[in-house]
Design a protein around this motif. Structure first.
Motif, short mmCIF file in Angstrom:
data_model
loop_
_atom_site.label_atom_id
_atom_site.label_comp_id
_atom_site.label_asym_id
_atom_site.label_seq_id
_atom_site.Cartn_x
_atom_site.Cartn_y
_atom_site.Cartn_z
N ALA A 117 7.13 -10.27 -2.52
CA ALA A 117 6.51 -11.94 -2.75
C ALA A 117 7.77 -12.71 -2.74
O ALA A 117 8.31 -12.49 -4.41
N PRO A 118 7.43 -14.11 -2.14
CA PRO A 118 8.02 -14.93 -3.18
C PRO A 118 6.71 -15.40 -4.15
O PRO A 118 6.68 -15.11 -5.35
N SER A 119 8.44 -16.16 -5.34
CA SER A 119 8.11 -16.34 -6.52
C SER A 119 8.95 -17.87 -7.16
O SER A 119 9.68 -18.36 -7.07
N GLN A 134 10.37 -13.71 -10.32
CA GLN A 134 9.53 -12.70 -9.89
C GLN A 134 9.50 -12.03 -11.43
O GLN A 134 9.55 -10.96 -12.16
N TRP A 172 6.94 -10.40 -12.52
CA TRP A 172 5.64 -8.90 -12.43
C TRP A 172 5.97 -7.65 -12.58
O TRP A 172 7.20 -7.27 -13.11
N ALA A 217 0.00 -17.73 -9.69
CA ALA A 217 0.58 -17.87 -8.92
C ALA A 217 1.33 -16.54 -7.81
O ALA A 217 1.25 -15.76 -7.26
N ASP A 218 1.94 -16.26 -8.52
CA ASP A 218 3.53 -15.60 -8.65
C ASP A 218 2.67 -13.76 -8.08
O ASP A 218 3.01 -13.01 -7.06
N ALA A 222 -1.02 -13.09 -7.90
CA ALA A 222 -1.54 -13.09 -6.72
C ALA A 222 -0.68 -12.82 -4.71
O ALA A 222 -0.58 -12.32 -4.43
N LEU A 223 0.45 -13.24 -5.36
CA LEU A 223 1.34 -13.22 -3.44
C LEU A 223 1.86 -11.43 -3.92
O LEU A 223 1.85 -10.85 -2.76
N ALA A 224 2.63 -11.42 -4.98
CA ALA A 224 3.04 -9.54 -5.22
C ALA A 224 1.43 -9.53 -4.76
O ALA A 224 2.38 -7.67 -3.96
N GLY A 284 -0.91 -9.52 -3.17
CA GLY A 284 -1.93 -10.05 -1.65
C GLY A 284 -0.06 -9.00 -0.69
O GLY A 284 -0.18 -8.56 0.38
N ASN A 285 1.28 -9.37 -0.90
CA ASN A 285 1.89 -7.97 -0.17
C ASN A 285 1.77 -7.29 -0.27
O ASN A 285 2.03 -6.08 0.37
#
Length: 188
Positions: free
Chosen positions: A39-41, A46, A48, A110-111, A113-115, A117-118
């Protein structure tokens, strides 16, 4: 994968709340976690950490603790849900992934949540059902919850931002809810 297949995954993913008991394959879990890590961060940090739980005893412990939190939440919808005989915040899915993030990173929520989501999109691509679960955030507000997260190996200085249930779908995949209108402005 062609563009059309990627878009199909985006448009067809649904929150699944009914899972088979059968555990997902390790190879599928690896792909889901790899997708999450790609995922983008913000600033490429990164920040997470992924805690994967497939142990039935620990899943049951999370159920018990979350039920207590819901019962005392003061939120009528959660209090009512806690009364269900078959209560499970993650819908009895065989795999539960908690995403925590370094709270000192540039954009931790946000980071994370994107991870997550991926991970949900990767599961869809593999034919695995998934559902975002916010209960972990309520659980973390308690001393028992924080102790559990330490026991599960959440790094010091990290906070959970969300979690998800993963498993093979039992029954039919839900139909999409109508999309809300009036939430786009295009300025040219």
């Amino acid at each position: 994968m062609c563009k059309k297949e990627s878009l199909k995954i985006l448009f067809e993913r649904r929150s699944v709340r009914s899972f088979k008991e059968e555990q997902i394959k390790d190879s599928e879990l690896e792909i889901i976690l790899k997708a999450a890590q790609f995922a983008p961060s913000a600033m490429g940090q990164q920040p997470w950490h992924f805690t994967v739980i497939q142990d039935k005893e620990i899943l049951n412990r999370i159920n018990v603790l979350t039920r207590k939190v819901y019962e005392k939440s003061g939120i009528p919808r959660l209090e009512e849900r806690a009364k269900a005989e078959n209560f499970s915040p993650f819908y009895n899915a065989p795999t539960y992934i908690i995403v925590s993030v370094d709270e000192k990173s540039v954009a931790p929520i946000a980071d994370g949540a994107l991870a997550l989501g991926n991970a949900l999109l990767a599961a869809e691509g593999l034919g695995i059902g998934s559902c975002w679960i916010h209960a972990v955030n309520y659980l973390y507000t308690t001393d028992e919850g924080k102790e559990l997260f330490r026991e599960l190996g959440m790094p010091e200085g990290y906070i959970p931002i969300g979690s998800a249930a993963f498993g093979y779908i039992a029954g039919e995949k839900p139909e999409p809810a109508p999309r809300r209108e009036g939430n786009i402005n295009i300025i040219k």
